[in-house]
Design an enzyme around this catalytic site. Structure first.
Site, short mmCIF file in Angstrom:
data_model
loop_
_atom_site.label_atom_id
_atom_site.label_comp_id
_atom_site.label_asym_id
_atom_site.label_seq_id
_atom_site.Cartn_x
_atom_site.Cartn_y
_atom_site.Cartn_z
N GLU A 145 6.90 -0.14 -8.68
CA GLU A 145 7.79 -0.40 -7.55
C GLU A 145 8.25 -1.85 -7.51
O GLU A 145 9.39 -2.14 -7.16
CB GLU A 145 7.08 -0.04 -6.24
CG GLU A 145 7.99 0.04 -5.03
CD GLU A 145 8.25 -1.31 -4.34
OE1 GLU A 145 9.22 -1.41 -3.56
OE2 GLU A 145 7.47 -2.27 -4.60
N ASP A 187 1.07 -1.37 -8.12
CA ASP A 187 1.45 -2.59 -8.83
C ASP A 187 1.77 -3.69 -7.82
O ASP A 187 2.07 -3.41 -6.65
CB ASP A 187 2.63 -2.35 -9.76
CG ASP A 187 3.92 -1.98 -9.02
OD1 ASP A 187 3.84 -1.16 -8.08
OD2 ASP A 187 4.99 -2.48 -9.39
#
Length: 446
Positions: free
Chosen positions: A151, A89
């Site tokens: 994250e 991500d």
């Protein structure tokens, strides 16, 4: 080493192409509208793992969490198992007009590849794939590839994810590819990371906004009260003034102030704040930052006393600071220093611990030797001012594993900012370093 170097050189073109394909997927985990892209990114990573010889590769998530990937390569007889971590991500792009090119269309310029996530952290994903591909899908150690999908929003479901998949993630060594090298030419192991806590603080003064001429003077407006409160976070030297926060010493590395000012882009005439060594202030001492303020925009300003104002306050904490105690200290400071009886409301946010990682032992020696061989210069040990709270959770969940923190960033990468980039020569060396590391770990006494 000659054979491994040749193997890495042979796979690098395909690895770079796969990195660019990942960058084209706008996997912004903070944007609910991008949920489909985050899933597509995870599926692309799983496909790469299968192509690199994984015996099993699954897209999985905890309840309410973003999709992650777990893939595995069984260990040869007597060999250790290594967990390779990265995240797929990425951060939001920020203002598109501040980018010199489309953030989701990678572009090479002067030896650097530009695009959102190109260094943080899709280069970490590609590094792992590159090392596995260099071994033709048959690494000399067992490998678990864990590529997280949240994250960049603080890994909110990391703890239940670990609990649910603990057996599949168990390893002797954990390599976290989410940090940075000292420079593009000098590799580094990150041996300490600060933790972080934050909160929203809201001040209320009036039932509603009122005319500043008719009522101004006896009553303070909420925005002035908020700015006065935020100013108490630091003393006159610029040191954090929150009682109860821990300070420790940083790694011993030469970092001239001139280089720091250039790396950070500090404007001429702006003085550095705080006391003590520069690296202590960067890596191990607490910091306090105001990340955002909710208040009327200048374009919409009216002659009124603002009745309510809100700010997000972030505090980075020393590697060994208890995050719960730090957040309590921040809240106590804010409540103690609000003036004139202004009503205050605090909403807790992130609560993440830091960590101090091992600097001794055969695994650390193997990592430093691999970095030194790949880059041709001695690796250094550095701290990190940012926070990766899940590393502490890795340590708690797998206490017998050695955690190594590496990465594909450098001082010019600009992660989270505009025009994020990756030094391609450094990326090639990083792929070689991880390949050499897996080879060295296979030959260590069990």
């Amino acid at each position: 080493m000659t054979d491994l170097r040749a193997a890495v050189e042979a796979v690098l073109p395909s690895v770079r192409a796969d990195l660019e394909r990942l960058v084209r997927i706008p996997s912004v985990s903070a944007d609910p509208a991008r949920a489909g892209d985050v899933l597509a990114s995870a599926e692309a990573v799983a496909e790469l793992a299968r192509g690199a010889g994984a015996a099993q590769a699954d897209v999985v998530s905890a309840a309410g969490g973003r999709p992650a990937v777990i893939a595995s390569w069984p260990a040869p007889e007597g060999a250790p198992t290594v967990l390779l971590y990265a995240h797929h991500d990425v951060q939001p792009t920020g203002p598109r007009d501040g980018w010199t090119s489309d953030p989701f269309e990678p572009v090479e310029h002067d030896g650097r590849l530009f695009g959102r996530g190109v260094s943080d952290d899709k280069a970490g994903v590609a590094t792992h794939i590159g090392a596995l591909r260099a071994f033709d899908g048959r690494p000399p150690v067992g490998v678990v590839l864990f590529v997280e999908g949240e994250e960049e929003i603080g890994s909110p479901t990391f703890t239940p994810f670990l609990e649910a998949h603990r057996d599949r993630l168990s390893a002797d060594v954990i390599v976290v590819a989410d940090s940075a090298n000292w420079t593009a030419e000098v590799p580094a192991l990150t041996t300490s990371l600060r933790g972080g806590v934050d909160c929203l603080v809201t001040l209320r003064v009036l039932e509603k906004s009122v005319h500043s001429g008719a009522f101004g003077g006896p009553v303070i407006d909420a925005l002035t009260a908020l700015t006065r409160l935020l100013a108490t976070l630091h003393d006159d030297k610029g040191d954090v003034a929150i009682a109860g926060l821990v300070t420790t010493d940083a790694a011993d590395v030469d970092y001239p102030e001139e280089r720091f000012r250039a790396d950070a882009g500090v404007l001429d005439g702006v003085q550095l704040m705080g006391s003590g060594s520069l690296l202590d202030r960067l890596w191990t001492r607490p910091t306090a930052s105001v990340l955002a303020i909710d208040a009327p925009a200048v374009a919409d300003a009216a002659n009124i006393l603002v009745h309510e104002a809100r700010a997000k306050v972030s505090v980075r904490i020393a590697p060994d600071q208890d995050p719960r105690a730090a957040l309590d200290a921040l809240e106590a400071h804010l409540r103690e220093h609000v003036e004139f009886g202004v009503q205050i409301e605090i909403t807790e946010g992130m609560l993440g611990g830091g960590c101090a990682l091992p600097t001794e032992g055969p695994v650390v020696e193997a990592a430093e030797a691999a970095l030194t061989e790949a880059f041709g210069v001695a690796s250094v040990r550095t701290g990190m001012g940012g926070s990766i709270p899940f590393i502490a959770e890795f340590e708690q969940t797998f206490p017998d594993a050695t955690v190594l923190v590496t990465g594909m960033g450098d001082p010019l990468s600009g992660p989270h900012g505009l025009n994020e980039s990756l030094d391609l020569a450094m990326f090639a060396k990083g792929c070689l370093a991880e390949t050499l590391l897996l080879d060295r770990l296979a030959r260590l006494p069990r």
